[in-house]
Each structure stands twice: as structure tokens, then as C-alpha cells.
Write a protein that holds these residues in place. Structure first.
Motif: not given
Ligand SMILES: Nc1ncnc2c1ncn2[C@@H]1O[C@H](COP(=O)(O)OP(=O)(O)OP(=O)(O)O)[C@@H](O)[C@H]1O
Ligand SMILES: C[C@@](O)(CCO)CC(=O)[O-]
Ligand SMILES: [Mg+2]
Length: 328
Positions: A205-217
Motif C-alpha cells: 500500500l505504501v508503494a502504491g501511494v509512492r507510485d501515484l505521487r510520482e506519477e501525478y502532481d
């Protein structure tokens, strides 16, 4: 033989965002993990953890990474189940300098696993405390919390905050922002917990948020917005304004939901609590499944949750004033 216990926690505000340097306010609750440790002379580690999701099992293995447990289940499941205890013992060996110390470790816990109530932090804090004391070393709470944090960080691929482990080690309500960890004065809170019987994988779940954060401002901005909610929440806590605390918890849940860490059953329980008149309700911890936390001084929320399809257990939680407890 030494025994320690440590409490689980709920997040009033700020999980996930705290991993990226925003503040968070978790609060320890009277649900504990108890860890009993006995030194072994042969350097091996024997873990007896009846509550683990592999229907309870006992494993025995050596001090080195190549001597894996001899049990008849896939290696990945065993690793997932034992990694926090393994990591805790690694910290104990490092901090005491006893690289080949072996232990019999017995874990009992009334914190559901992977459900957002900080079972991993409680087990790690209690295990490090008991095993270091078994070797004649007593760690100060700050050092204990730091060692427990390193364990969580290692298991979560380097992406963890100090919030769960500091809260479990020290008890009470705490505020964590980066490596600044402090205790907070908090009003008495009427905490109700709903549990869907499920679990989420914190690391994923933490990795999912990390990826989203990198993908979208805008995902990065959502994380920052959670930080703003927490700062407002701190003021509301200081003023004892339960209605405002609840309102901000509702907002916090919406932002977590936007980050993709809620689930149908968590949302259902959150709405059941709100419909029953709770002052506020949100998921707690990593999400994906597990628990929600609601505020309600009346019995209504607990009763409503107990009749909500998908809610397996509803209970009131008392604040745990004490963090780690040295039992023997
Ligand atoms: N009673 C226990 N005995 C042994 N290991 C445990 C026990 N409780 C938790 N653990 C360890 O912690 C892991 C669950 O940690 P995880 O971080 O995924 O969930 P959590 O800490 O309960 O929830 P959150 O981090 O969202 O608050 C288990 O897979 C296991 O490795
Ligand atoms: C999701 C998270 O913020 C809390 C898990 O209880 C992860 C962490 O702080 O390490
Ligand atoms: Mg955890």
C-alpha cells in the motif's frame, strides 16, 4: 526469561503522508502484543507465533540468512509472516554486539494482523525490548523506538515513518514529523473501532501511494493536503474540540480514499459510523482492509457497526497511557 508488551495504535490523522515528511498523530490503544524471550545457547531462533495467518505455526531457524525455516508452506508466506520478528532480532544482535545470540521467542497478541492497528510495530517494539533485556541491555525508550523503526523501514523497503513504532514504544497520543517525535496532550476521546476481518499489506500500500505521487502532481498535492488536515487537527486536539476533530477525520478519510488505500468494506464501515451519528470516521493505518476509527461518546456507532454487513467486530478502545511494559 524476559517478557515485554507494547500497544497497538489508531491514527487520528496523517498515515501515509507521514512517510513523505508530513506530520501525523497516532494514539496508542489498550490492545497489546506480548513477547516472551528466552536465550538459547546454540544461536538458533525459534519463533512461536500462534496468531500468525498461516493458522499458527512454530518455526525454528538459525542466525544466518541461509538457514531458512523448515516448514511445509511456500517460502514467500513464511518470509512475509516472520520478517518483522527476524528484523527485530537483527537489531537486537546489532545493538548488543552479540552477533550470534539465539532465542526462543513466543508471541501473543490481541492486535489483529495487518488491520491498521499497528500489530507489526507492537510486536517489534516488545520483541526488541524483551530480547535486549534478556542479554542484559535495557534500551531507553527513544533508542528502542529508533531500533524498531529501522526494522519497519527495512521490511517496508525503506519507506516507513517513525510514527507507529514511536507511538507503541512511548504510549499515549504522539506527533511525528520526519525524525521529530514527541508526546501530545490529547483530550479523552470516545474511540470506536470497526474491523472488517481483513488485512492490507502495508509495504504494498505504501508503494502504491509512492507510485501515484510520482506519477501525478495532484497526488503529491493530496499528500500535502493531508499534512494541512493534520495541522488543523492538532489545533482541534489542543482545544478539545471533538466535533472539529471528527470533521477533520472525515476529510482525512476522503484524501486517503483518493490515494487508493481505502476499500469497499472500509468505506461501508465509515458510512455506517457517520450515519449512526459518529463525530467523524476514517480508515486507520495502511488501509486496503482492516479497521476504521470513529469518534462517538454514545453507543450508537458501536451498535450500528455490529449490524453492518462486512463488519466482523466493533469495539471501543481505551487510550494506552503506557507504551512498552516490562513484565519480567
Ligand atoms: N501476533 C503476531 N505474531 C507474529 N508476527 C506478527 C504478529 N502480529 C503482527 N506480526 C507481524 O506483522 C505483520 C503485519 O504487519 P503490517 O504492518 O502489515 O500490519 P499492521 O502493523 O497490523 O497494520 P498497520 O501497519 O497498517 O498499522 C505480520 O505479517 C507479521 O509479520
Ligand atoms: C501507512 C503508514 O503511514 C502507517 C501504517 O500503520 C506507514 C508508515 O508510517 O510507516
Ligand atoms: Mg504495521
Amino acid at each position: 526469561m524476559t517478557r515485554s508488551s507494547a500497544p497497538g495504535k489508531v491514527y487520528l490523522f496523517g498515515e501515509h503522508a507521514v512517510v513523505y515528511g508530513e506530520p501525523a498523530v497516532p494514539c496508542a490503544i489498550e490492545r497489546r502484543a506480548r513477547v516472551e524471550v528466552q536465550r538459547r545457547d546454540d544461536g538458533r531462533l525459534r519463533v512461536n507465533a500462534e496468531d500468525l495467518s498461516l493458522d499458527g505455526f512454530t518455526v525454528e531457524y538459525g542466525a544466518t540468512a541461509d538457514s531458512r525455516p523448515d516448514v511445509d508452506v511456500p517460502e514467500s508466506l513464511v518470509t512475509a509472516a516472520t520478517q518483522y520478528v527476524d528484523g527485530a532480532i537483527e537489531q537486537v544482535r546489532e545493538v548488543t554486539g552479540e552477533d550470534d545470540a539465539g532465542f526462543d521467542v513466543t508471541i501473543e497478541s490481541d492486535i489483529p494482523l495487518g488491520a491498521g492497528l499497528g500489530s507489526s510495530a507492537a510486536v517489534v517494539v516488545a520483541a526488541i525490548d524483551a530480547a535486549t533485556r534478556e542479554l542484559g541491555v535495557t534500551l531507553e525508550p527513544a533508542e528502542l523506538a529508533e531500533r524498531a523503526y529501522r526494522t519497519e523501514s527495512q521490511v517496508q523497503d525503506g519507506q516507513a515513518s517513525r510514527a507507529d513504532t514511536f507511538c507503541s514504544a512511548t504510549g499515549g497520543a504522539v506527533r511525528v514529523e520526519g525524525d521529530d517525535c514527541r508526546s501530545l496532550e490529547a483530550p479523552e476521546l470516545p474511540i470506536v473501532i470497526g474491523f472488517d476481518g481483513g488485512a492490507g499489506d502495508t509495504g504494498k500500500l505504501v508503494a502504491g501511494v509512492r507510485d501515484l505521487r510520482e506519477e501525478y502532481d495532484f497526488a503529491a498535492h493530496t499528500v500535502e493536503a493531508i499534512g494541512d488536515v493534520v495541522r488543523n487537527g492538532e489545533d482541534a486536539l489542543a482545544d478539545g474540540e471533538i466535533d472539529e476533530i471528527g470533521r477533520l477525520m472525515d476529510f482525512n478519510h476522503g484524501l486517503l480514499s483518493a490515494l487508493g488505500v481505502s476499500s469497499r468494506s472500509l468505506d461501508t464501515m465509515v458510512w455506517a459510523a457517520r450515519d449512526a451519528g459518529a463525530r467523524g470516521a476514517k480508515l486507520t493505518g495502511a488501509g486496503g482492509g482492516g479497521c476504521i476509527v470513529a469518534l462517538d461518546p454514545t453507543e450508537e456507532t458501536e451498535t450500528a457497526l455490529s449490524f453492518t454487513p462486512g463488519c466482523e467486530d466493533a469495539f471501543r478502545a481505551e487510550l494506552a497511557e503506557t507504551g512498552v511494559e516490562r513484565l519480567e
